[in-house]
Design a protein around this motif. Structure first.
Motif, PDB file in Angstrom:
ATOM      1  N   GLU A 133       0.837  -1.203   0.000  1.00  0.00           N
ATOM      2  CA  GLU A 133       0.000   0.000   0.000  1.00  0.00           C
ATOM      3  C   GLU A 133       0.871   1.250   0.000  1.00  0.00           C
ATOM      4  O   GLU A 133       0.560   2.223  -0.696  1.00  0.00           O
ATOM      5  CB  GLU A 133      -0.942   0.000   1.210  1.00  0.00           C
ATOM      6  CG  GLU A 133      -2.113   0.968   1.084  1.00  0.00           C
ATOM      7  CD  GLU A 133      -1.754   2.434   1.229  1.00  0.00           C
ATOM      8  OE1 GLU A 133      -2.436   3.274   0.592  1.00  0.00           O
ATOM      9  OE2 GLU A 133      -0.802   2.772   1.978  1.00  0.00           O
ATOM     10  N   ALA A 134       1.955   1.225   0.738  1.00  0.00           N
ATOM     11  CA  ALA A 134       2.860   2.380   0.780  1.00  0.00           C
ATOM     12  C   ALA A 134       3.448   2.669  -0.597  1.00  0.00           C
ATOM     13  O   ALA A 134       3.525   3.829  -1.021  1.00  0.00           O
ATOM     14  CB  ALA A 134       3.970   2.139   1.800  1.00  0.00           C
ATOM     15  N   VAL A 135       3.849   1.626  -1.303  1.00  0.00           N
ATOM     16  CA  VAL A 135       4.426   1.808  -2.634  1.00  0.00           C
ATOM     17  C   VAL A 135       3.364   2.339  -3.604  1.00  0.00           C
ATOM     18  O   VAL A 135       3.632   3.255  -4.386  1.00  0.00           O
ATOM     19  CB  VAL A 135       5.050   0.493  -3.151  1.00  0.00           C
ATOM     20  CG1 VAL A 135       5.546   0.631  -4.584  1.00  0.00           C
ATOM     21  CG2 VAL A 135       6.195   0.048  -2.238  1.00  0.00           C
ATOM     22  N   ILE A 136       2.174   1.795  -3.541  1.00  0.00           N
ATOM     23  CA  ILE A 136       1.090   2.251  -4.413  1.00  0.00           C
ATOM     24  C   ILE A 136       0.792   3.731  -4.173  1.00  0.00           C
ATOM     25  O   ILE A 136       0.630   4.509  -5.118  1.00  0.00           O
ATOM     26  CB  ILE A 136      -0.176   1.384  -4.220  1.00  0.00           C
ATOM     27  CG1 ILE A 136       0.071  -0.045  -4.732  1.00  0.00           C
ATOM     28  CG2 ILE A 136      -1.381   2.011  -4.904  1.00  0.00           C
ATOM     29  CD1 ILE A 136      -0.997  -1.043  -4.322  1.00  0.00           C
ATOM     30  N   THR A 137       0.734   4.123  -2.909  1.00  0.00           N
ATOM     31  CA  THR A 137       0.468   5.526  -2.594  1.00  0.00           C
ATOM     32  C   THR A 137       1.565   6.424  -3.149  1.00  0.00           C
ATOM     33  O   THR A 137       1.285   7.480  -3.722  1.00  0.00           O
ATOM     34  CB  THR A 137       0.316   5.724  -1.076  1.00  0.00           C
ATOM     35  OG1 THR A 137      -0.835   4.997  -0.637  1.00  0.00           O
ATOM     36  CG2 THR A 137       0.139   7.192  -0.713  1.00  0.00           C
ATOM     37  N   HIS A 138       2.818   6.004  -3.004  1.00  0.00           N
ATOM     38  CA  HIS A 138       3.915   6.794  -3.573  1.00  0.00           C
ATOM     39  C   HIS A 138       3.764   6.896  -5.096  1.00  0.00           C
ATOM     40  O   HIS A 138       3.997   7.955  -5.675  1.00  0.00           O
ATOM     41  CB  HIS A 138       5.274   6.176  -3.215  1.00  0.00           C
ATOM     42  CG  HIS A 138       5.857   6.720  -1.957  1.00  0.00           C
ATOM     43  ND1 HIS A 138       5.296   6.510  -0.727  1.00  0.00           N
ATOM     44  CD2 HIS A 138       6.953   7.472  -1.744  1.00  0.00           C
ATOM     45  CE1 HIS A 138       6.024   7.110   0.188  1.00  0.00           C
ATOM     46  NE2 HIS A 138       7.049   7.707  -0.399  1.00  0.00           N
ATOM     47  N   ASN A 139       3.389   5.798  -5.738  1.00  0.00           N
ATOM     48  CA  ASN A 139       3.196   5.823  -7.189  1.00  0.00           C
ATOM     49  C   ASN A 139       2.119   6.825  -7.596  1.00  0.00           C
ATOM     50  O   ASN A 139       2.205   7.442  -8.655  1.00  0.00           O
ATOM     51  CB  ASN A 139       2.807   4.442  -7.720  1.00  0.00           C
ATOM     52  CG  ASN A 139       3.962   3.488  -7.788  1.00  0.00           C
ATOM     53  OD1 ASN A 139       5.121   3.869  -7.701  1.00  0.00           O
ATOM     54  ND2 ASN A 139       3.645   2.211  -7.943  1.00  0.00           N
ATOM     55  N   GLU A 140       1.095   6.954  -6.785  1.00  0.00           N
ATOM     56  CA  GLU A 140      -0.027   7.838  -7.105  1.00  0.00           C
ATOM     57  C   GLU A 140       0.287   9.312  -6.844  1.00  0.00           C
ATOM     58  O   GLU A 140      -0.336  10.182  -7.436  1.00  0.00           O
ATOM     59  CB  GLU A 140      -1.257   7.432  -6.289  1.00  0.00           C
ATOM     60  CG  GLU A 140      -1.813   6.105  -6.673  1.00  0.00           C
ATOM     61  CD  GLU A 140      -2.861   5.589  -5.715  1.00  0.00           C
ATOM     62  OE1 GLU A 140      -3.610   4.681  -6.118  1.00  0.00           O
ATOM     63  OE2 GLU A 140      -2.935   6.060  -4.554  1.00  0.00           O
ATOM     64  N   GLY A 141       1.210   9.551  -5.933  1.00  0.00           N
ATOM     65  CA  GLY A 141       1.543  10.923  -5.576  1.00  0.00           C
ATOM     66  C   GLY A 141       2.541  11.529  -6.552  1.00  0.00           C
ATOM     67  O   GLY A 141       2.990  10.889  -7.509  1.00  0.00           O
TER      68      GLY A 141
END
Length: 192
Positions: A133-141
């Motif tokens: 989830e942390a990686v996905i959030t970084h990808n989205e930001g």
């Protein structure tokens, strides 16, 4: 449990909405710990068919409560968190757990002991989803919010935790395709 005890627990848990993480949302604001936990729970829900033997209720509780210690310490990025930071977070979390009325104190204590041991399918799934989830959030930001060390970390964070499951390995591979696309979209100056 009395209404006063109940409200005290809810007020404490509300701290998860106030604590920001080292992650920025698409909108340009920092993500809260609660938002991270909420999406992690939904990630688990939408993977339930891939883990038919897992106790989904237990995984959902792990997702929702796993960062409870951060109510007391705030979020410390994984690449900065020390063993002393972890020990302090766990001690404060455990003090909170012991303040819960029965039977919740025992149930939550057992839940955290299971997560800390990370031996059950439920705990392993929760740990893998926490990282992913942390990686996905970084990808989205906005990648302009990434630190230089995060370019490599985005590709490697959580790989080991996802390795136990073919489904999670495939999902993590797809997440890495997104990482690569984000990085490829940057100009040379933005990557520095």
């Amino acid at each position: 449990m009395s209404p006063k005890e109940y409200l005290a627990i809810m007020h404490c848990i509300a701290g998860l909405k106030e604590r920001t993480r080292h992650a920025w949302m698409k909108s340009g604001r920092q993500e809260s710990v609660a938002e991270h936990s909420w999406r992690m729970a939904l990630m688990a829900y939408f993977l339930r068919d891939a883990f038919p033997n897992a106790d989904l209720t237990r995984v959902l509780l792990m997702a929702l409560l796993h960062d409870m210690g951060e109510v007391f310490t705030g979020d410390i990025p994984t690449f900065e968190k020390t063993d002393a930071d972890r020990a302090r977070e766990h001690a404060l979390r455990d003090t909170w757990i012991e303040s819960l009325p029965p039977p919740y104190a025992a149930e939550v204590r057992d839940l955290f002991a299971e997560m800390d041991a990370c031996e059950t399918e439920e705990a392993r799934l929760a740990k893998a989803l926490d990282r992913m989830e942390a990686v996905i959030t970084h990808n989205e930001g906005d990648p302009a919010t990434w630190l230089p060390l995060e370019y490599d970390l985005q590709r490697t964070y959580g790989i080991e935790e996802a390795a136990f499951s073919p489904v999670l390995r495939a999902l993590r591979t797809e997440v890495n395709h997104e990482v690569d696309a984000v990085i490829a979209s940057l100009t040379k100056e933005e990557k520095i």
